[in-house]
Design a protein around this motif. Structure first.
Motif, mmCIF file in Angstrom:
data_model
loop_
_atom_site.group_PDB
_atom_site.id
_atom_site.type_symbol
_atom_site.label_atom_id
_atom_site.label_comp_id
_atom_site.label_asym_id
_atom_site.label_seq_id
_atom_site.Cartn_x
_atom_site.Cartn_y
_atom_site.Cartn_z
ATOM 1 N N ILE A 1 5.794 11.073 2.975
ATOM 2 C CA ILE A 1 5.278 9.720 3.225
ATOM 3 C C ILE A 1 6.390 8.862 3.825
ATOM 4 C CG2 ILE A 1 4.450 7.601 2.121
ATOM 5 C CD1 ILE A 1 2.955 9.423 0.088
ATOM 6 N N ASP A 2 7.582 8.936 3.245
ATOM 7 C CA ASP A 2 8.722 8.170 3.774
ATOM 8 C C ASP A 2 9.038 8.558 5.212
ATOM 9 O OD1 ASP A 2 9.110 6.632 1.485
ATOM 10 O OD2 ASP A 2 10.596 8.011 0.638
ATOM 11 N N TYR B 1 -4.127 8.223 1.047
ATOM 12 C CA TYR B 1 -3.371 8.367 -0.186
ATOM 13 C C TYR B 1 -3.939 7.629 -1.395
ATOM 14 C CZ TYR B 1 0.152 9.940 3.162
ATOM 15 O OH TYR B 1 0.814 10.588 4.164
ATOM 16 N N LEU B 2 -4.814 6.676 -1.163
ATOM 17 C CA LEU B 2 -5.253 5.829 -2.280
ATOM 18 C C LEU B 2 -6.729 5.941 -2.604
ATOM 19 C CD1 LEU B 2 -3.154 2.663 -1.375
ATOM 20 C CD2 LEU B 2 -2.579 4.511 -2.963
ATOM 21 N N TYR C 1 1.954 9.554 -6.092
ATOM 22 C CA TYR C 1 2.512 10.900 -5.928
ATOM 23 C C TYR C 1 3.958 10.996 -6.413
ATOM 24 C CZ TYR C 1 -1.687 11.815 -3.270
ATOM 25 O OH TYR C 1 -3.002 11.964 -2.909
ATOM 26 N N SER C 2 4.341 10.103 -7.300
ATOM 27 C CA SER C 2 5.734 10.041 -7.751
ATOM 28 C C SER C 2 6.215 11.334 -8.425
ATOM 29 C CB SER C 2 5.945 8.857 -8.690
ATOM 30 O OG SER C 2 5.147 8.995 -9.853
ATOM 31 N N ASP C 3 5.286 12.139 -8.935
ATOM 32 C CA ASP C 3 5.676 13.395 -9.568
ATOM 33 C C ASP C 3 5.765 14.550 -8.570
ATOM 34 O OD1 ASP C 3 2.931 13.390 -9.129
ATOM 35 O OD2 ASP C 3 2.491 14.579 -10.921
ATOM 36 N N GLN C 4 5.545 14.244 -7.277
ATOM 37 C CA GLN C 4 5.621 15.246 -6.217
ATOM 38 C C GLN C 4 6.622 14.776 -5.154
ATOM 39 O OE1 GLN C 4 1.722 16.670 -4.858
ATOM 40 N NE2 GLN C 4 0.816 15.622 -6.628
ATOM 41 N N TYR D 1 0.829 -1.207 0.000
ATOM 42 C CA TYR D 1 0.000 0.000 0.000
ATOM 43 C C TYR D 1 0.866 1.262 0.000
ATOM 44 C CZ TYR D 1 -4.468 -2.370 0.268
ATOM 45 O OH TYR D 1 -5.582 -3.119 -0.039
ATOM 46 N N LEU D 2 1.968 1.227 0.739
ATOM 47 C CA LEU D 2 2.887 2.374 0.722
ATOM 48 C C LEU D 2 3.488 2.589 -0.666
ATOM 49 C CD1 LEU D 2 4.785 1.972 4.100
ATOM 50 C CD2 LEU D 2 3.603 4.042 3.323
ATOM 51 N N ALA D 3 3.878 1.511 -1.309
ATOM 52 C CA ALA D 3 4.460 1.622 -2.651
ATOM 53 C C ALA D 3 3.461 2.227 -3.624
ATOM 54 C CB ALA D 3 4.919 0.248 -3.138
ATOM 55 N N LYS D 4 2.213 1.815 -3.514
ATOM 56 C CA LYS D 4 1.180 2.359 -4.409
ATOM 57 C C LYS D 4 0.944 3.844 -4.114
ATOM 58 C CE LYS D 4 -1.738 1.383 -7.701
ATOM 59 N NZ LYS D 4 -1.275 0.963 -9.022
#
Length: 136
Positions: free
Chosen positions: A70-71, A121-122, A60-63, A52-55
């Motif tokens: 999150i990390d 987040y999802l 939000y990979s572009d932010q 779920y964290l990876a998703k």
């Protein structure tokens, strides 16, 4: 000499591995069996949380600042989970149930965290379906 040491380690561990394969978690009665089963549940819950964290990070990979946040929150949460569950372990330190109480705490908090990740987040504010199903 190295082969002999390896063989001894394997022979010592084999009975424990065989025992682990025979545990019926639905009917676990001994402390060892119960702790073994809780450990398996925690491992499964941790895998789910990581998924779920990876998703969430993918979404939000572009932010970069969101992913970093999150990390950071995950690292902080891991410290909290360990500290909180360790306090329960201390409360029960005089009994054999201490491991079970610690494990139950770890499992509960991990499942709660997974659900919180999903919710925050999802999912979407409108009727758009969530990126992953609601964790159980």
């Amino acid at each position: 000499m190295m082969k002999k040491a390896f063989l001894i380690v394997v022979l010592l561990l084999f009975p424990m591995l065989a025992l682990a394969l025979e545990v019926d978690c639905k009917n676990a009665l001994t402390t060892i069996d119960i702790n073994h089963c809780i450990s398996q549940e925690i491992e499964n819950a941790n895998h789910s949380l990581i998924h779920y964290l990876a998703k969430a990070k993918e979404r939000y990979s572009d932010q970069a600042t969101v992913v970093a946040s999150i990390d950071q929150s995950q690292q902080d949460w891991l410290v909290y989970r360990q500290s909180h569950c360790s306090s329960l372990y201390e409360i029960w330190s005089d009994g054999t149930i201490r491991g079970t109480m610690f494990g139950e705490c770890m499992l509960k908090l991990t499942n709660q965290r997974t659900h919180q990740i999903w919710q925050d987040y999802l999912t979407y504010m409108d009727d758009t379906p969530p990126l992953l199903p609601e964790p159980k």
